[in-house]
Design a protein around this motif. Structure first.
Motif, PDB file in Angstrom:
ATOM      1  N   ASP A   4       0.815  -1.208   0.000  1.00  0.00           N
ATOM      2  CA  ASP A   4       0.000   0.000   0.000  1.00  0.00           C
ATOM      3  C   ASP A   4       0.852   1.263   0.000  1.00  0.00           C
ATOM      4  O   ASP A   4       0.462   2.285  -0.546  1.00  0.00           O
ATOM      5  N   SER A   5       2.016   1.215   0.610  1.00  0.00           N
ATOM      6  CA  SER A   5       2.856   2.408   0.708  1.00  0.00           C
ATOM      7  C   SER A   5       3.763   2.591  -0.511  1.00  0.00           C
ATOM      8  O   SER A   5       4.350   3.651  -0.684  1.00  0.00           O
ATOM      9  N   ALA A  11       5.782   8.200  -5.537  1.00  0.00           N
ATOM     10  CA  ALA A  11       5.388   9.603  -5.732  1.00  0.00           C
ATOM     11  C   ALA A  11       6.341  10.540  -4.996  1.00  0.00           C
ATOM     12  O   ALA A  11       6.727  11.589  -5.522  1.00  0.00           O
ATOM     13  N   CYS A  12       6.738  10.148  -3.806  1.00  0.00           N
ATOM     14  CA  CYS A  12       7.676  10.951  -3.023  1.00  0.00           C
ATOM     15  C   CYS A  12       9.032  11.019  -3.724  1.00  0.00           C
ATOM     16  O   CYS A  12       9.643  12.082  -3.813  1.00  0.00           O
ATOM     17  N   GLN A  18      12.465  15.534  -9.049  1.00  0.00           N
ATOM     18  CA  GLN A  18      12.114  16.743  -9.793  1.00  0.00           C
ATOM     19  C   GLN A  18      12.521  18.003  -9.039  1.00  0.00           C
ATOM     20  O   GLN A  18      13.034  18.951  -9.644  1.00  0.00           O
ATOM     21  N   ASP A  19      12.317  18.017  -7.729  1.00  0.00           N
ATOM     22  CA  ASP A  19      12.710  19.179  -6.931  1.00  0.00           C
ATOM     23  C   ASP A  19      14.218  19.402  -6.990  1.00  0.00           C
ATOM     24  O   ASP A  19      14.682  20.536  -7.131  1.00  0.00           O
ATOM     25  N   MET A  20      14.967  18.335  -6.871  1.00  0.00           N
ATOM     26  CA  MET A  20      16.430  18.457  -6.870  1.00  0.00           C
ATOM     27  C   MET A  20      16.975  18.748  -8.270  1.00  0.00           C
ATOM     28  O   MET A  20      17.792  19.641  -8.451  1.00  0.00           O
ATOM     29  N   LEU A  42      18.324   6.903 -13.621  1.00  0.00           N
ATOM     30  CA  LEU A  42      17.417   7.938 -13.126  1.00  0.00           C
ATOM     31  C   LEU A  42      16.659   8.587 -14.287  1.00  0.00           C
ATOM     32  O   LEU A  42      15.455   8.826 -14.203  1.00  0.00           O
ATOM     33  N   THR A  43      17.365   8.845 -15.372  1.00  0.00           N
ATOM     34  CA  THR A  43      16.737   9.421 -16.561  1.00  0.00           C
ATOM     35  C   THR A  43      15.706   8.457 -17.135  1.00  0.00           C
ATOM     36  O   THR A  43      14.618   8.869 -17.539  1.00  0.00           O
ATOM     37  N   LYS A  44      16.047   7.193 -17.163  1.00  0.00           N
ATOM     38  CA  LYS A  44      15.116   6.194 -17.697  1.00  0.00           C
ATOM     39  C   LYS A  44      13.854   6.108 -16.848  1.00  0.00           C
ATOM     40  O   LYS A  44      12.751   5.985 -17.368  1.00  0.00           O
ATOM     41  N   GLN A  45      14.012   6.199 -15.536  1.00  0.00           N
ATOM     42  CA  GLN A  45      12.859   6.067 -14.648  1.00  0.00           C
ATOM     43  C   GLN A  45      11.947   7.296 -14.700  1.00  0.00           C
ATOM     44  O   GLN A  45      10.735   7.177 -14.623  1.00  0.00           O
ATOM     45  N   TYR A  46      12.542   8.479 -14.831  1.00  0.00           N
ATOM     46  CA  TYR A  46      11.766   9.728 -14.847  1.00  0.00           C
ATOM     47  C   TYR A  46      11.941  10.414 -16.198  1.00  0.00           C
ATOM     48  O   TYR A  46      12.250  11.600 -16.297  1.00  0.00           O
TER      49      TYR A  46
END
Length: 139
Positions: A4-5, A11-12, A18-20, A42-46
């Motif tokens: 569930d988490s 999302a976190c 994105q913030d960094m 990281l690029t592939k994931q986002y």
């Protein structure tokens, strides 16, 4: 419970990335560095976030003035085009004054060096010549 988490963690993590990474000035990276980002996990994931940022960088390097102007309409966009403090050989020069201690008082040593004239890759390899005068005012 753990299952569930997982969406919350994802999302976190996405928000954190994105913030960094929104502070990274992608247009100030070389086209080669931008291309190498495609291999990053990281690029592939986002992908969506990174591809948009990388496209901004390539717009700058390919001379797409209208696209760059569009990005610069907001302050966060303008900041992306602020040059970095370059310490790489391409953007810096070591100035050596040999025997500085032995220079006579009030003597000037002139050093000449050059740097790239433009940040954009599409501008070519034009250079600017710089003259630096080092004054020995006292001993």
């Amino acid at each position: 419970m753990i299952e569930d988490s997982e969406p919350q963690v994802d999302a976190c993590m996405e928000s954190l990335v994105q913030d960094m990474m929104s502070h990274v000035r992608f247009p100030m990276m070389t086209p080669r560095q931008l291309a190498e980002l495609l291999l990053s996990p990281l690029t592939k994931q986002y992908k969506e976030f990174f591809i948009e940022r990388m496209a901004m960088g390539m717009s700058f390097h390919s001379g797409q003035a209208e696209r760059v102007a569009e990005i610069c309409q907001v302050e966060s966009g303008r900041l992306l085009f602020t040059p970095r403090l370059y310490t790489a050989d391409k953007w810096s020069s070591l100035l050596t004054v040999e025997n500085f201690i032995q220079l006579p008082a009030y003597h000037t040593r002139t050093l000449v060096f050059s740097s790239h004239a433009f940040l954009e890759e599409c501008a070519g390899e034009k250079t600017c010549e710089w003259v630096s005068e080092i004054d020995c005012l006292y001993h």
